[in-house]
Design a protein around this motif. Structure first.
Motif, mmCIF file in Angstrom:
data_model
loop_
_atom_site.group_PDB
_atom_site.id
_atom_site.type_symbol
_atom_site.label_atom_id
_atom_site.label_comp_id
_atom_site.label_asym_id
_atom_site.label_seq_id
_atom_site.Cartn_x
_atom_site.Cartn_y
_atom_site.Cartn_z
ATOM 1 N N MET A 1 -1.427 4.351 -4.612
ATOM 2 C CA MET A 1 -2.755 4.926 -4.663
ATOM 3 C C MET A 1 -3.716 4.098 -3.819
ATOM 4 O O MET A 1 -3.541 2.894 -3.691
ATOM 5 C CB MET A 1 -3.271 4.966 -6.112
ATOM 6 C CG MET A 1 -2.681 6.079 -6.954
ATOM 7 S SD MET A 1 -0.941 5.941 -7.360
ATOM 8 C CE MET A 1 -0.855 4.542 -8.415
ATOM 9 N N GLY A 2 -4.700 4.776 -3.262
ATOM 10 C CA GLY A 2 -5.693 4.077 -2.465
ATOM 11 C C GLY A 2 -7.060 4.721 -2.603
ATOM 12 O O GLY A 2 -7.196 5.851 -3.078
ATOM 13 N N ASP B 1 -5.469 2.383 2.728
ATOM 14 C CA ASP B 1 -5.493 1.454 1.593
ATOM 15 C C ASP B 1 -4.191 1.557 0.806
ATOM 16 O O ASP B 1 -3.587 0.536 0.457
ATOM 17 C CB ASP B 1 -6.702 1.763 0.708
ATOM 18 C CG ASP B 1 -6.836 0.819 -0.474
ATOM 19 O OD1 ASP B 1 -6.764 -0.415 -0.275
ATOM 20 O OD2 ASP B 1 -7.023 1.309 -1.602
ATOM 21 N N ALA B 2 -3.734 2.767 0.556
ATOM 22 C CA ALA B 2 -2.475 2.950 -0.174
ATOM 23 C C ALA B 2 -1.300 2.382 0.617
ATOM 24 O O ALA B 2 -0.436 1.697 0.061
ATOM 25 C CB ALA B 2 -2.247 4.430 -0.474
ATOM 26 N N ARG C 1 -1.252 -0.003 2.762
ATOM 27 C CA ARG C 1 -1.284 -1.471 2.813
ATOM 28 C C ARG C 1 -0.626 -2.103 1.595
ATOM 29 O O ARG C 1 -0.266 -3.265 1.614
ATOM 30 C CB ARG C 1 -2.722 -1.968 2.923
ATOM 31 C CG ARG C 1 -3.242 -1.896 4.310
ATOM 32 C CD ARG C 1 -4.565 -2.666 4.411
ATOM 33 N NE ARG C 1 -5.351 -2.057 5.454
ATOM 34 C CZ ARG C 1 -6.361 -1.231 5.273
ATOM 35 N NH1 ARG C 1 -6.750 -0.919 4.061
ATOM 36 N NH2 ARG C 1 -7.010 -0.722 6.287
ATOM 37 N N HIS C 2 -0.472 -1.337 0.524
ATOM 38 C CA HIS C 2 0.149 -1.860 -0.696
ATOM 39 C C HIS C 2 1.667 -1.726 -0.682
ATOM 40 O O HIS C 2 2.320 -2.101 -1.648
ATOM 41 C CB HIS C 2 -0.393 -1.131 -1.926
ATOM 42 C CG HIS C 2 -1.861 -1.289 -2.119
ATOM 43 N ND1 HIS C 2 -2.601 -0.451 -2.919
ATOM 44 C CD2 HIS C 2 -2.748 -2.177 -1.616
ATOM 45 C CE1 HIS C 2 -3.858 -0.824 -2.897
ATOM 46 N NE2 HIS C 2 -3.975 -1.865 -2.107
ATOM 47 N N SER C 3 2.219 -1.167 0.394
ATOM 48 C CA SER C 3 3.644 -0.847 0.410
ATOM 49 C C SER C 3 4.407 -1.625 1.468
ATOM 50 O O SER C 3 3.942 -1.777 2.588
ATOM 51 C CB SER C 3 3.848 0.647 0.693
ATOM 52 O OG SER C 3 3.303 1.415 -0.327
ATOM 53 N N SER C 4 5.557 -2.061 1.078
ATOM 54 C CA SER C 4 6.553 -2.584 1.999
ATOM 55 C C SER C 4 7.892 -2.153 1.426
ATOM 56 O O SER C 4 8.189 -2.421 0.260
ATOM 57 C CB SER C 4 6.477 -4.104 2.093
ATOM 58 O OG SER C 4 7.515 -4.569 2.919
ATOM 59 N N ILE C 5 8.674 -1.450 2.214
ATOM 60 C CA ILE C 5 9.911 -0.879 1.692
ATOM 61 C C ILE C 5 11.087 -1.430 2.500
ATOM 62 O O ILE C 5 11.530 -0.816 3.469
ATOM 63 C CB ILE C 5 9.868 0.658 1.753
ATOM 64 C CG1 ILE C 5 8.569 1.181 1.130
ATOM 65 C CG2 ILE C 5 11.080 1.257 1.041
ATOM 66 C CD1 ILE C 5 8.319 2.642 1.356
ATOM 67 N N PRO C 6 11.620 -2.580 2.101
ATOM 68 C CA PRO C 6 12.726 -3.171 2.848
ATOM 69 C C PRO C 6 14.056 -2.451 2.648
ATOM 70 O O PRO C 6 15.027 -2.746 3.348
ATOM 71 C CB PRO C 6 12.786 -4.604 2.325
ATOM 72 C CG PRO C 6 12.179 -4.532 0.966
ATOM 73 C CD PRO C 6 11.154 -3.441 1.021
ATOM 74 N N ALA D 1 -3.131 9.602 -3.092
ATOM 75 C CA ALA D 1 -1.824 9.273 -3.648
ATOM 76 C C ALA D 1 -0.805 9.535 -2.545
ATOM 77 O O ALA D 1 -0.734 10.639 -2.006
ATOM 78 C CB ALA D 1 -1.511 10.131 -4.872
ATOM 79 N N VAL D 2 -0.058 8.499 -2.182
ATOM 80 C CA VAL D 2 0.972 8.607 -1.157
ATOM 81 C C VAL D 2 2.319 8.490 -1.858
ATOM 82 O O VAL D 2 2.619 7.456 -2.463
ATOM 83 C CB VAL D 2 0.815 7.506 -0.080
ATOM 84 C CG1 VAL D 2 1.925 7.613 0.957
ATOM 85 C CG2 VAL D 2 -0.564 7.586 0.578
ATOM 86 N N GLU D 3 3.105 9.565 -1.784
ATOM 87 C CA GLU D 3 4.412 9.594 -2.417
ATOM 88 C C GLU D 3 5.484 9.703 -1.337
ATOM 89 O O GLU D 3 5.319 10.437 -0.368
ATOM 90 C CB GLU D 3 4.544 10.792 -3.352
ATOM 91 C CG GLU D 3 3.511 10.798 -4.468
ATOM 92 C CD GLU D 3 3.548 12.077 -5.260
ATOM 93 O OE1 GLU D 3 4.334 12.150 -6.228
ATOM 94 O OE2 GLU D 3 2.807 13.003 -4.886
ATOM 95 N N ALA D 4 6.581 8.982 -1.534
ATOM 96 C CA ALA D 4 7.693 9.043 -0.592
ATOM 97 C C ALA D 4 8.943 9.487 -1.335
ATOM 98 O O ALA D 4 9.222 9.039 -2.447
ATOM 99 C CB ALA D 4 7.905 7.682 0.053
ATOM 100 N N PHE D 5 9.694 10.381 -0.680
ATOM 101 C CA PHE D 5 10.895 10.966 -1.262
ATOM 102 C C PHE D 5 12.065 10.819 -0.301
ATOM 103 O O PHE D 5 11.888 10.868 0.913
ATOM 104 C CB PHE D 5 10.693 12.468 -1.510
ATOM 105 C CG PHE D 5 9.596 12.803 -2.484
ATOM 106 C CD1 PHE D 5 9.892 13.077 -3.809
ATOM 107 C CD2 PHE D 5 8.269 12.840 -2.086
ATOM 108 C CE1 PHE D 5 8.887 13.399 -4.711
ATOM 109 C CE2 PHE D 5 7.254 13.159 -2.980
ATOM 110 C CZ PHE D 5 7.578 13.446 -4.300
ATOM 111 N N LEU D 6 13.250 10.648 -0.860
ATOM 112 C CA LEU D 6 14.501 10.642 -0.095
ATOM 113 C C LEU D 6 15.485 11.574 -0.785
ATOM 114 O O LEU D 6 15.418 11.758 -2.010
ATOM 115 C CB LEU D 6 15.120 9.243 -0.062
ATOM 116 C CG LEU D 6 14.529 8.240 0.908
ATOM 117 C CD1 LEU D 6 15.140 6.863 0.688
ATOM 118 C CD2 LEU D 6 14.748 8.688 2.357
#
Length: 115
Positions: free
Chosen positions: A11-12, A32-33, A35-40, A106-111
């Protein structure tokens, strides 16, 4: 048929202090949202970012004033969609009449299912 699974939601919040620009406030909320994410896990598991679907929901007081194409173009990875909904907040200064536009995202990521 496999079902995509959400693996992240962030969320941002963003604002435009002087121009009442809903797209600018929304872009700042999305940034902003992000910047809170890092997905290694992509590198760790050898998964391409192209497999990811990114769904963004932005709340502003007047969602019809959003430039959804411009917001979508700013997303750095995956197949993105952005939708605007009624939300956020407009805050007027009674002394000056200036209105601050506040947006939430709200930023959502799906796989696809990996199991």
């Amino acid at each position: 048929m496999s079902i995509d699974q959400r693996f992240i939601i962030e969320m941002g919040m963003g604002n435009d202090l002087y121009g009442m620009d809903y797209t600018k406030a929304a872009a700042r909320a999305i940034e902003d949202a992000l910047r809170h994410s890092s997905i290694p896990m992509f590198e760790a598991l050898g998964i391409s970012h192209d497999m990811m679907h990114v769904q963004v929901t932005v709340g502003v007081a007047e969602p019809d004033k959003l430039d959804l194409d411009a917001l979508t173009a700013k997303l750095p990875r995956g197949k993105a969609t952005v939708k605007g909904v009624k939300g956020g907040h407009n805050s007027a200064n009674p002394a000056t009449g200036q209105t601050i536009v506040i947006a939430t995202a709200a930023v959502e990521a799906f796989l696809p299912f990996q199991g």
